[in-house]
Scaffold this motif. Structure first.
Motif, PDB file in Angstrom:
ATOM      1  N   GLU A  81       0.854  -1.191   0.000  1.00 43.89           N
ATOM      2  CA  GLU A  81       0.000   0.000   0.000  1.00 43.89           C
ATOM      3  C   GLU A  81       0.888   1.240   0.000  1.00 43.89           C
ATOM      4  O   GLU A  81       2.051   1.188   0.393  1.00 43.89           O
ATOM      5  CB  GLU A  81      -0.926   0.015   1.216  1.00 43.89           C
ATOM      6  N   GLY A  82       0.304   2.377  -0.468  1.00 41.48           N
ATOM      7  CA  GLY A  82       1.028   3.643  -0.427  1.00 41.48           C
ATOM      8  C   GLY A  82       1.444   4.161  -1.790  1.00 41.48           C
ATOM      9  O   GLY A  82       1.297   3.485  -2.810  1.00 41.48           O
ATOM     10  N   GLU A  83       1.977   5.391  -1.787  1.00 40.75           N
ATOM     11  CA  GLU A  83       2.436   6.047  -3.013  1.00 40.75           C
ATOM     12  C   GLU A  83       3.726   6.807  -2.741  1.00 40.75           C
ATOM     13  O   GLU A  83       3.987   7.229  -1.616  1.00 40.75           O
ATOM     14  CB  GLU A  83       1.371   7.028  -3.532  1.00 40.75           C
ATOM     15  N   GLY A  84       4.502   6.983  -3.801  1.00 32.61           N
ATOM     16  CA  GLY A  84       5.747   7.732  -3.683  1.00 32.61           C
ATOM     17  C   GLY A  84       6.557   7.639  -4.953  1.00 32.61           C
ATOM     18  O   GLY A  84       6.009   7.412  -6.039  1.00 32.61           O
ATOM     19  N   ILE A  85       7.864   7.774  -4.829  1.00 27.88           N
ATOM     20  CA  ILE A  85       8.772   7.756  -5.987  1.00 27.88           C
ATOM     21  C   ILE A  85       9.840   6.699  -5.758  1.00 27.88           C
ATOM     22  O   ILE A  85      10.447   6.629  -4.687  1.00 27.88           O
ATOM     23  CB  ILE A  85       9.460   9.132  -6.171  1.00 27.88           C
ATOM     24  N   GLN A  86      10.065   5.865  -6.784  1.00 27.40           N
ATOM     25  CA  GLN A  86      11.171   4.924  -6.755  1.00 27.40           C
ATOM     26  C   GLN A  86      12.326   5.509  -7.570  1.00 27.40           C
ATOM     27  O   GLN A  86      12.116   6.067  -8.650  1.00 27.40           O
ATOM     28  CB  GLN A  86      10.781   3.565  -7.349  1.00 27.40           C
ATOM     29  N   ILE A  87      13.546   5.387  -7.052  1.00 22.54           N
ATOM     30  CA  ILE A  87      14.727   5.923  -7.728  1.00 22.54           C
ATOM     31  C   ILE A  87      15.734   4.796  -7.916  1.00 22.54           C
ATOM     32  O   ILE A  87      16.164   4.164  -6.949  1.00 22.54           O
ATOM     33  CB  ILE A  87      15.373   7.066  -6.911  1.00 22.54           C
ATOM     34  N   TYR A 123       5.514   5.192  -7.718  1.00 23.93           N
ATOM     35  CA  TYR A 123       5.067   3.851  -7.360  1.00 23.93           C
ATOM     36  C   TYR A 123       3.718   3.944  -6.644  1.00 23.93           C
ATOM     37  O   TYR A 123       3.332   4.999  -6.132  1.00 23.93           O
ATOM     38  CB  TYR A 123       6.082   3.124  -6.474  1.00 23.93           C
ATOM     39  N   SER A 124       2.980   2.830  -6.619  1.00 22.35           N
ATOM     40  CA  SER A 124       1.708   2.739  -5.898  1.00 22.35           C
ATOM     41  C   SER A 124       1.503   1.279  -5.519  1.00 22.35           C
ATOM     42  O   SER A 124       2.348   0.422  -5.801  1.00 22.35           O
ATOM     43  CB  SER A 124       0.561   3.264  -6.766  1.00 22.35           C
ATOM     44  N   ALA A 125       0.362   0.981  -4.893  1.00 24.32           N
ATOM     45  CA  ALA A 125       0.097  -0.371  -4.418  1.00 24.32           C
ATOM     46  C   ALA A 125       0.098  -1.387  -5.559  1.00 24.32           C
ATOM     47  O   ALA A 125      -0.237  -1.070  -6.705  1.00 24.32           O
ATOM     48  CB  ALA A 125      -1.251  -0.410  -3.697  1.00 24.32           C
ATOM     49  N   ASP A 126       0.509  -2.609  -5.230  1.00 20.96           N
ATOM     50  CA  ASP A 126       0.536  -3.751  -6.155  1.00 20.96           C
ATOM     51  C   ASP A 126       1.598  -3.624  -7.237  1.00 20.96           C
ATOM     52  O   ASP A 126       1.484  -4.245  -8.299  1.00 20.96           O
ATOM     53  CB  ASP A 126      -0.837  -3.983  -6.787  1.00 20.96           C
ATOM     54  N   LYS A 127       2.629  -2.814  -6.989  1.00 21.26           N
ATOM     55  CA  LYS A 127       3.763  -2.729  -7.909  1.00 21.26           C
ATOM     56  C   LYS A 127       4.877  -3.657  -7.420  1.00 21.26           C
ATOM     57  O   LYS A 127       5.097  -3.793  -6.218  1.00 21.26           O
ATOM     58  CB  LYS A 127       4.301  -1.299  -7.987  1.00 21.26           C
ATOM     59  N   LYS A 154       5.568   9.273  -0.175  1.00 19.32           N
ATOM     60  CA  LYS A 154       4.627  10.398  -0.154  1.00 19.32           C
ATOM     61  C   LYS A 154       3.459  10.150   0.799  1.00 19.32           C
ATOM     62  O   LYS A 154       3.005  11.056   1.497  1.00 19.32           O
ATOM     63  CB  LYS A 154       4.096  10.667  -1.568  1.00 19.32           C
ATOM     64  N   THR A 155       2.897   8.938   0.781  1.00 19.47           N
ATOM     65  CA  THR A 155       1.796   8.581   1.688  1.00 19.47           C
ATOM     66  C   THR A 155       2.174   7.285   2.405  1.00 19.47           C
ATOM     67  O   THR A 155       3.122   6.592   2.009  1.00 19.47           O
ATOM     68  CB  THR A 155       0.479   8.381   0.915  1.00 19.47           C
TER      69      THR A 155
END
Length: 278
Positions: free
Chosen positions: A37-43, A51-55, A70-71
């Motif tokens: 779960e959640g959201e943000g940036i992958q580097i 990125y977001s859930a289920d990735k 981010k969240t």
């Protein structure tokens, strides 16, 4: 820069954070990361993607990697090292070679097939359950779940290649490259005449056609790809050199040794010793 190690064949870890910027680091192991779960940036190697859930992400040893959260985010980290791979079967190693040699080392989810996302989530939740409950034979169950996730990831890499979503020298080269990858253990399928017939191209033109679309000669590409796979065998399996020679269809051990040394500068035996493998 921080360098991270693990001291067992595989390791599972869950991280739940609401605001977090991971320090850039490199691993000495492979790492698959599933976002529960959640959201943000992958580097990865300074390339960024949301990125977001289920990735599902794959990070290779030596990749420079971090996240910007981010969240509220819950990650499942699946880490495995060379010793884990060495204990797998030859057939399973062949399945994951698409990951080792065709993944582009860029950020982004590996899952092309939408129906694979709930499947990976179920497998991830199963891993967490087995790891927490420690029921009888949990180690064997965890190993099977990890191998299934890696196999599904390899399948999606194949599909990404076939769809042209992974950058290649030319879309026209994708099917040719996939054909070579899929038939690398069958020398009779890699003859110029056979490939030409497979793609309805003149046998006298196939080499020129291949070089036009990939920038490499047909035979050079096949040989270099074999050398890459030989490295995989030498590093990640305990196969005897004679077994590897037979698998790839070399005439004899001398032919394999000569080919490998031409491109790597050392013999297969010397390569293993240089990497601490006896």
């Amino acid at each position: 820069m921080e360098i991270r190690n693990i001291h067992q064949p595989f390791e599972l870890d869950i991280l739940e954070v609401s605001s977090y910027t991971a320090k850039s680091h490199k691993n000495t192991f492979f790492e698959m990361i599933f976002v529960l779960e959640g959201e943000g940036i992958q580097i990865v190697n300074e390339h960024k993607l949301p990125y977001s859930a289920d990735k599902l992400f794959l990070v290779f040893p030596e990749d420079k990697h971090s996240f910007e959260v981010k969240t509220l985010t819950k990650f499942l980290f699946i880490r495995f090292n060379h010793s884990y791979l060495k204990n797998q079967s030859k057939e399973w190693i062949q399945k994951i070679e698409y990951i080792f040699h065709n993944h582009n080392h860029l950020p982004g989810c590996m899952l092309k097939t939408v129906t694979d996302k709930p499947l990976i989530r179920a497998l991830a939740l199963g891993l967490i359950c087995e790891n927490e409950n420690r029921n009888p034979n949990h180690h064997e169950v965890i190993t099977q779940l990890i191998n299934t996730i890696i196999t599904i990831a390899a399948r999606n890499i194949t599909l990404l290649n076939a769809s042209g979503l992974i950058s290649t020298p030319s879309k026209d080269s994708v099917s040719l490259l996939n054909y070579i990858h899929e038939n690398i253990y069958s020398p009779e399928c890699l003859r110029a005449e056979t490939i030409a017939d497979q793609f309805n191209i003149s046998a006298t033109y196939i080499s020129e056609y291949f070089k036009k679309h990939t920038g490499e000669s047909l035979q050079q590409y096949i040989t270099l790809y074999k050398v890459k796979l030989l490295e995989t065998r030498l590093l990640y399996t305990q196969m005897r050199l004679s077994e590897i020679c037979d698998e790839f269809g070399f005439t004899d051990l001398s032919h394999m040794n000569k080919t490998f040394k031409k491109y790597k500068g050392v013999s297969p035996t010397e390569y293993r010793k240089a990497n601490g493998i006896e």
